[in-house]
Design an enzyme around this catalytic site. Structure first.
Site, PDB file in Angstrom:
ATOM      1  N   GLY A 412       0.811  -1.231   0.000  1.00 26.82           N
ATOM      2  CA  GLY A 412       0.000   0.000   0.000  1.00 26.82           C
ATOM      3  C   GLY A 412       0.838   1.273   0.000  1.00 26.82           C
ATOM      4  O   GLY A 412       2.024   1.252   0.309  1.00 26.82           O
ATOM      5  N   GLU A 413       0.192   2.372  -0.367  1.00 24.47           N
ATOM      6  CA  GLU A 413       0.805   3.720  -0.387  1.00 24.47           C
ATOM      7  C   GLU A 413       2.132   3.747  -1.147  1.00 24.47           C
ATOM      8  O   GLU A 413       3.114   4.309  -0.697  1.00 24.47           O
ATOM      9  CB  GLU A 413       0.965   4.259   1.041  1.00 24.47           C
ATOM     10  CG  GLU A 413      -0.389   4.468   1.700  1.00 24.47           C
ATOM     11  CD  GLU A 413      -0.383   5.417   2.876  1.00 24.47           C
ATOM     12  OE1 GLU A 413       0.581   6.165   3.027  1.00 24.47           O
ATOM     13  OE2 GLU A 413      -1.370   5.398   3.634  1.00 24.47           O
ATOM     14  N   GLY A 414       2.131   3.104  -2.300  1.00 23.80           N
ATOM     15  CA  GLY A 414       3.350   2.998  -3.109  1.00 23.80           C
ATOM     16  C   GLY A 414       4.018   1.687  -2.765  1.00 23.80           C
ATOM     17  O   GLY A 414       4.549   1.529  -1.665  1.00 23.80           O
TER      18      GLY A 414
END
Ligand SMILES: Cc1cc2nc3c(=O)[nH]c(=O)nc-3n(C[C@H](O)[C@H](O)[C@H](O)COP(=O)(O)OP(=O)(O)OC[C@H]3O[C@@H](n4cnc5c(N)ncnc54)[C@H](O)[C@@H]3O)c2cc1C
Length: 593
Positions: A412-414
């Protein structure tokens, strides 16, 4: 120019506009890639002013009491829901608006203070920490950073108390890692007062429980046939907002509501646009910088819990008439966990302080923090799991839940792969541009160019000649500081050599990028550890403490980190990349290179 080259040029131009617009002070990470140690950002180790610390301690005390009494992580996992009473409590204790300005009802905390709150939650329950992150670190972040006074006045007061919840909606079927590929459309109405939004979002934390969602959609670029991403505030009561799936059943962080929704001709008023029109990707990237920082804090908390559990078990469980902690292979795991937990905390604190102190560009540091802490936590949990043996496999202990919960962190988040590449490429851009200047001047000399190329040449030469000074204050740390300085010098040399050897194709050479990013992350982590250690020693000196400080975990971290850096740099010239790529291409059915 063939089609592929044209596409590459377009991507480079987009990245340039997105990431490097305007002059910026040299931050720590970019300095590393230039062979410089920009000490001001990392030394001395950041400390909060006394009044802020007192306020934080009070909040931490309240939060701990609330979590001890009312948070049941196992129950949250079992029921796959965070109870409303927990959300209310997080609102009451100020967590849901910790960094929002006091004038809108928030606590006005710094990122450093906020990270301490998140670490506390991360110690206990990943579902709850991801929920808080989705609401506060990213859900309302665009509003906090880019909202006008009127927007903040209208939306924030209910969001900071938890009466309303926030979410951040970027991901779509076609826009996962490739965030720039958002397909959701936003078409202006004829009178220009509204935008009509159409499209679907998936994997959105809090989507079904949020009253305010920051949604990324494409708006037309006036005077052209192009579109660009813009951030909108959307509320689920807008006609056409359709929840497709409220809680997608999933492996970990099961208490969070991860959902899918569609916007079908949803009319959103123009005044709900956050930040400049067409600059939504910049908004999203900035928001994610904050999310990645609190990710670091949550992972630190979870790592500390694993360490505590592992110590307890290793000191009590006996086999072969010995406690497990008497076996070297168990000690090895525990020592590594202690070393990593120390580094994770130091790195989180320093990264948060970069934001607090107003460094304009901290995107490499936040990416390094995210990759480093999520990768370390995965190892830490696995080690704790192994120390517990069969008992870790059963649901009465928290480790199987922690293992399931932690898996999302690297995605997640990159995702960590995408961020690893990002760290190397954004970091190498500075020295890369200098080499380009020199090369272009040699190919086509001109009066203008010569002076720029001269400056670039002197910068490159200066970095190649000078071993940077790492200014620790404690005599005890001078040897490690010198080693770190030499490794930064070697790193700079390796970056220069890679840029000269590979030139533009380096943009696609992810195995080279991985080693450069890996070395950069360990250089940053070692710096944070050294800075923290230095400040602890100085504090002990000031207090006149005569007992020697136990720095064995920090010392171990530095030794292991330095070794990893040497290995990463060595791997740039001594590796199996060709065979590895050939084997992969063969099984993937790709033509031989
Ligand atoms: C539980 C959960 C909660 C989430 N919450 C939110 C949220 O609140 N808001 C939101 O907007 N999104 C959210 N997401 C989405 C999340 O950010 C994406 O899953 C993530 O960005 C990866 O996208 P993807 O899943 O489409 O994977 P893909 O993009 O399909 O990637 C799959 C794999 O390929 C690798 N890969 C992709 N591109 C490259 C490359 N260039 N080089 C090397 N490797 C590559 C990736 O590393 C990854 O491992 C959530 C996801 C989950 C699972």
């Amino acid at each position: 120019m063939n089609k592929l080259d044209a596409q590459r040029q377009k991507e480079i131009q987009q990245a340039e506009e997105l990431l490097f617009a305007g002059p910026q002070a040299l931050g720590f990470a970019k300095g590393l890639f230039q062979g410089r140690f920009v000490a001001d950002w990392v030394m001395p180790y950041p400390r909060m002013p006394a009044a802020q610390q007192t306020e934080l301690d009070k909040s931490l005390g309240e939060l701990r009491q609330f979590l001890d009494e009312d948070l049941d992580p196992a129950e949250i996992d079992r029921r796959a829901e965070i109870p409303r009473s927990v959300i209310d409590g997080l609102g009451r204790t100020g967590v849901l608006g910790a960094t929002a300005p006091v004038e809108y009802g928030g606590r006005g905390f710094t990122q450093m203070a906020n990270c301490k709150l998140l670490e506390e939650i991360g110690r206990r329950c990943a579902s709850t920490s991801v929920f808080v992150n989705a609401h506060h670190s990213i859900g309302i972040r665009a509003l906090l950073l880019f909202g006008t006074h009127e927007q903040k006045q209208r939306w924030l007061p209910k969001l900071v108390t938890g009466e309303q919840l926030g979410a951040f909606a970027l991901t779509e079927q076609e826009a996962g890692s490739d965030a720039a590929n958002v397909q959701m459309q936003a078409r202006p109405t004829d009178d220009g007062t509204h935008f009509i939004l159409n499209g679907e979002k998936r994997y959105i934390t809090n989507a079904a429980i949020a009253q305010v969602l920051t949604v990324m959609a494409r708006t037309p670029v006036p005077g052209s046939d192009k579109t660009a991403v813009t951030a909108f505030l959307v509320t689920p009561d807008m006609p056409g907002f359709t929840m497709l799936e409220e809680r997608m059943p999933k492996m970990g962080i099961r208490g969070t509501a991860t959902g899918r929704f569609a916007l079908r001709d949803v009319e959103v008023p123009r005044e709900n646009i956050l930040g400049p029109m067409g600059k939504g990707l910049k908004v999203a990237l900035t928001v994610l910088d904050f999310g990645r920082t609190t990710f670091g804090a949550c992972c630190t908390g979870a790592a500390k819990t694993c360490l505590r559990l592992a110590i307890e078990h290793a000191n009590t469980r006996k086999q072969f008439n010995k406690t497990l902690g008497e076996f070297d292979l168990v000690k090895k795991k525990i020592a590594r966990m202690a070393a990593d937990a120390y580094a994770m905390e130091a790195m989180t604190t320093i990264t948060a302080s970069l934001i607090d102190r107003g460094l304009e560009d901290y995107m490499i540091e936040t990416a390094m923090l995210k990759v480093f802490t999520t990768d370390r936590l995965w190892e830490v949990i696995n080690d704790a799991f192994q120390i517990y043996g069969g008992s870790a496999y059963f649901v009465d202990l928290p480790l199987e839940r922690m293992l399931r919960d932690a898996r999302i962190n690297q995605i997640g988040e990159g995702s960590n792969e995408v961020l690893t590449s990002f760290i190397a490429l954004v970091g190498m851009r500075g020295p890369g541009m200098e080499f380009k200047e020199i090369y272009d001047t040699m190919m086509k000399p001109s009066r203008d160019r010569v002076s720029k190329a001269w400056t670039a040449g002197m910068n490159r030469l200066g970095a190649a000649m000078r071993v940077p000074d790492v200014p620790v204050r404690s005599e005890e740390l001078r040897a490690q500081a010198r080693q770190l300085g030499r490794l930064i010098w070697r790193f700079n040399f390796a970056v220069n050599r890679a840029l000269i050897t590979y030139r533009e194709p380096i943009l696609d050479m992810q195995l080279v990028q991985e080693r450069i990013a890996g070395a950069a992350m360990d250089l940053f982590a070692s710096t944070c550890v050294l800075s923290h250690q230095d400040s602890e020693i100085q504090l002990a000196h000031r207090n006149g403490d005569s007992a020697p400080l136990d720095h064995s975990a920090a010392d171990l971290f530095l030794r292991q980190s330095f070794r990893r850096i040497r290995r990463f740099l060595g791997g740039l010239t001594d590796n199996d990349d060709k065979s590895l790529l050939a084997a992969a291409d063969s099984v993937l059915g790709k033509p031989r290179r």
